[in-house]
Design a protein around this motif. Sequence first.
Motif, short mmCIF file in Angstrom:
data_model
loop_
_atom_site.label_atom_id
_atom_site.label_comp_id
_atom_site.label_asym_id
_atom_site.label_seq_id
_atom_site.Cartn_x
_atom_site.Cartn_y
_atom_site.Cartn_z
N ALA A 130 0.80 -1.22 0.00
CA ALA A 130 0.00 0.00 0.00
C ALA A 130 0.84 1.28 0.00
O ALA A 130 0.48 2.26 -0.64
N ASN A 131 1.98 1.26 0.71
CA ASN A 131 2.73 2.51 0.85
C ASN A 131 3.83 2.68 -0.18
O ASN A 131 4.58 3.65 -0.12
N ARG A 132 3.92 1.76 -1.16
CA ARG A 132 4.96 1.89 -2.17
C ARG A 132 4.61 3.00 -3.15
O ARG A 132 3.45 3.27 -3.42
N GLU A 133 5.68 3.60 -3.68
CA GLU A 133 5.49 4.53 -4.79
C GLU A 133 5.30 3.72 -6.07
O GLU A 133 5.83 2.61 -6.20
N ILE A 134 4.57 4.29 -7.03
CA ILE A 134 4.31 3.58 -8.28
C ILE A 134 5.62 3.26 -9.01
O ILE A 134 5.79 2.19 -9.59
N SER A 135 6.58 4.21 -8.95
CA SER A 135 7.83 4.01 -9.69
C SER A 135 8.67 2.89 -9.11
O SER A 135 9.61 2.43 -9.73
N GLU A 136 8.34 2.44 -7.88
CA GLU A 136 9.10 1.34 -7.29
C GLU A 136 8.59 -0.03 -7.73
O GLU A 136 9.17 -1.04 -7.38
N LEU A 137 7.48 -0.05 -8.46
CA LEU A 137 6.86 -1.32 -8.82
C LEU A 137 7.31 -1.81 -10.19
O LEU A 137 7.64 -1.02 -11.06
N SER A 138 7.30 -3.13 -10.35
CA SER A 138 7.59 -3.71 -11.66
C SER A 138 6.35 -3.57 -12.54
O SER A 138 5.27 -3.23 -12.06
N GLY A 139 6.51 -3.87 -13.82
CA GLY A 139 5.39 -3.77 -14.76
C GLY A 139 4.20 -4.62 -14.32
O GLY A 139 3.06 -4.17 -14.36
N GLY A 140 4.48 -5.85 -13.89
CA GLY A 140 3.41 -6.75 -13.47
C GLY A 140 2.68 -6.22 -12.24
O GLY A 140 1.45 -6.32 -12.15
N GLN A 141 3.45 -5.64 -11.32
CA GLN A 141 2.81 -5.10 -10.11
C GLN A 141 1.97 -3.87 -10.43
O GLN A 141 0.88 -3.69 -9.88
N GLN A 142 2.47 -3.04 -11.34
CA GLN A 142 1.70 -1.86 -11.74
C GLN A 142 0.37 -2.30 -12.37
O GLN A 142 -0.67 -1.71 -12.12
N GLN A 143 0.46 -3.36 -13.16
CA GLN A 143 -0.74 -3.92 -13.79
C GLN A 143 -1.76 -4.31 -12.72
O GLN A 143 -2.95 -4.02 -12.83
N ARG A 144 -1.27 -4.96 -11.65
CA ARG A 144 -2.17 -5.38 -10.59
C ARG A 144 -2.78 -4.18 -9.87
O ARG A 144 -3.95 -4.21 -9.50
N VAL A 145 -1.96 -3.14 -9.65
CA VAL A 145 -2.50 -1.94 -9.00
C VAL A 145 -3.62 -1.36 -9.86
O VAL A 145 -4.68 -0.97 -9.35
N ALA A 146 -3.40 -1.34 -11.18
CA ALA A 146 -4.41 -0.80 -12.08
C ALA A 146 -5.71 -1.61 -11.97
O ALA A 146 -6.81 -1.04 -11.99
N ILE A 147 -5.58 -2.94 -11.84
CA ILE A 147 -6.78 -3.77 -11.70
C ILE A 147 -7.45 -3.48 -10.37
O ILE A 147 -8.67 -3.31 -10.29
N ALA A 148 -6.63 -3.38 -9.30
CA ALA A 148 -7.18 -3.11 -7.97
C ALA A 148 -7.90 -1.77 -7.96
O ALA A 148 -8.99 -1.64 -7.39
N ARG A 149 -7.31 -0.76 -8.63
CA ARG A 149 -7.91 0.57 -8.65
C ARG A 149 -9.28 0.53 -9.33
O ARG A 149 -10.18 1.28 -8.98
N ALA A 150 -9.41 -0.36 -10.32
CA ALA A 150 -10.69 -0.45 -11.01
C ALA A 150 -11.70 -1.26 -10.20
O ALA A 150 -12.84 -0.84 -10.05
N ILE A 151 -11.30 -2.42 -9.65
CA ILE A 151 -12.30 -3.30 -9.01
C ILE A 151 -12.74 -2.80 -7.64
O ILE A 151 -13.79 -3.18 -7.17
N VAL A 152 -11.95 -1.90 -7.03
CA VAL A 152 -12.33 -1.41 -5.70
C VAL A 152 -13.65 -0.62 -5.78
O VAL A 152 -14.37 -0.49 -4.80
#
Lengths: 365, 271
Positions: free
Chosen positions: A128-150
């Motif tokens: 939760a507290n990570r910056e977006i730039s610290e994430l890998s492509g796959g993790q960013q993808q998951r954040v994008a999915i989480a942002r939508a499904i929430v």
Amino acid sequence: MDIIKLKHITKQYDDGFVALKNINLTIESGKFYSLLGPSGSGKSTILRIIAGFSQPSSGQVFFDGKDITDLDAAKRHINTVFQNYALFPHLNVFENVAFGLKIKKQPMDKIKPAVKEALHMVRLDGYANREISELSGGQQQRVAIARAIVNEPKVLLLDESLSALDKRLRKDMQFELRAIQKKLGITFIFVTHDQEEALSMSDEIFVLNDGMIQQSGSPVAIYDEPVNDFVARFIGDSNILSGRMIKDYEVEFANNKFKCADGGIKPNEKVEVVIRPEDLDIVAPEKGNIVVTAQTQLFLGDHFEIKAVDANENEWLIHSTNGVKLGERVGLFFDPEDIHVMRLNESQEDFDARIEKYEGDENEN
Amino acid sequence: MRNKHLIARIYLSFTLVLLYVPIFYLIYFSFSSGKNMNKFEHFTFAHYQTLFQDNRLLAIFLETILLALLSSLIATIIGTFGAIAISAMKKEAHKNTTLALNNVLMVSPDVIIGASFLIFFTALGIGLNFGSVLLSHIAFSIPIVVLMVLPRLNEMDYSLIDAARDLGANSWQVFSHVLIPTIMPGIFSGLFMALTYSLDDFAVTFFVTGNGFSTLSVEIYSRARQGIDLEVNALSTVMFLFVLLLVGIYYFITTKKSRRKNHRVIGGLVK
């Protein structure tokens, strides 16, 4: 239950380019759909119209039976996972996922558990507290999915969402997306140009080309019974030969007559015949339906891809687990069921009607 | 290889020395008890004492800073909106024309701009005072802000805006929650550039100041004409330290930002 319906949607851009021509489609709730087509086929335009980012030139969009053609994107119960994720770079993972709920003025004690749950769903607990730039492509993808499904949308749109990932990660995410969809039980509409991706994940596929729906149906139906040579070529590899219908269940091609499983076509009508390369078995020349000479051979790890030529200079593509000697004459064997006959310029409605008719005949006999 | 590095270092040091020697020469003599810069007599803070007792100069110093802050702030707000408007233009020709008009103001000599403001203000009957200087400073700072903000807008991934709308944000929320934060670094550099432009300016200010108001550069110029007083040296030293502090703050802010987010494309797939 139908959740989204597009009626006679056309989209023409200011410069005159027609992106969509009379699109009609129905999306049922709780299923995984794919819009599959090459780039420029209009698949992303359909998605943008459903999401509300662009307006159709004519036609209507229905959501849950209500006309939402003119409704603002912000007010639709639809969320999108973008091609390049479009995560907000100035916000961290939690703030990104919480964005939609904060906009809706939800209290913080509701937002927190919801975000936690969404991050758990995409297996990003503790990020939760990570910056977006610290994430890998796959993790960013998951954040994008989480942002939508929430936001608990009824329909989730995914715009080429896996195309930025490497092959292995993409495979993993395919499984995961499917699992998430099953768990949430909401409708996913996935846009892709990758036919393997569409075949492996979807309940139903819409194949698009030139702004028109070429064929829709289950992955198996589309693969086994392509309605025209665009679909046959686009979905998987295929051998397409021109031929002539002799009578029901008999077709002539490559100077030979073969039994086949198709009927309802006028005798002597010109047709095209599709045989999938993996349906061709390499046998001794005297046992084969057709005799060919192997010309090139590629080893692709799980199978060999062999190109061969028959006596009439027709090229054949064969997938075989065993290699052949180049220049050697081999026989090709295929069953009547492996032959799929396509009529020239047949629409999907005609195709469906014909299949219904001759399969009905078959049952009566 | 070693030699090459050596030559490069010597070159760099030489250039830096050449650039800074005049300033340090000035600072050095600000501590001299003499009346001029011909000879260093002995060490003293006397010039600083006179400087801090010179109420007129201190008032001008503060007014200059107030002017710089106020004009850069207003110019940043106007310039940011201008940059957003330019980047939102649909027709490429319109965009290029506006940008060219913006750049002409950047390139044209200050004297011409100053003279034209003078004519403009007198024609409208606006008195030459703090207001006229502020207006002209805002005017010549806007183009630089536009130029600093525009690249951030061009780099910005516009699907960020779609994403915000998709998540239910209305136009104002898209603007305040997404657009402004994303281009903030550009706005910051614009603000700092406008600040230095305003502090720096002599030519334009010289034309549009009246009797009641003066800025440091104009004041120093008019004093220097009557022969350099070492009080000016002391003032320059104070200004130099002040600017050093500003640059330090700017450096601190930008490196802190870029350490966390060192990516080129804004939004989208962040690598």
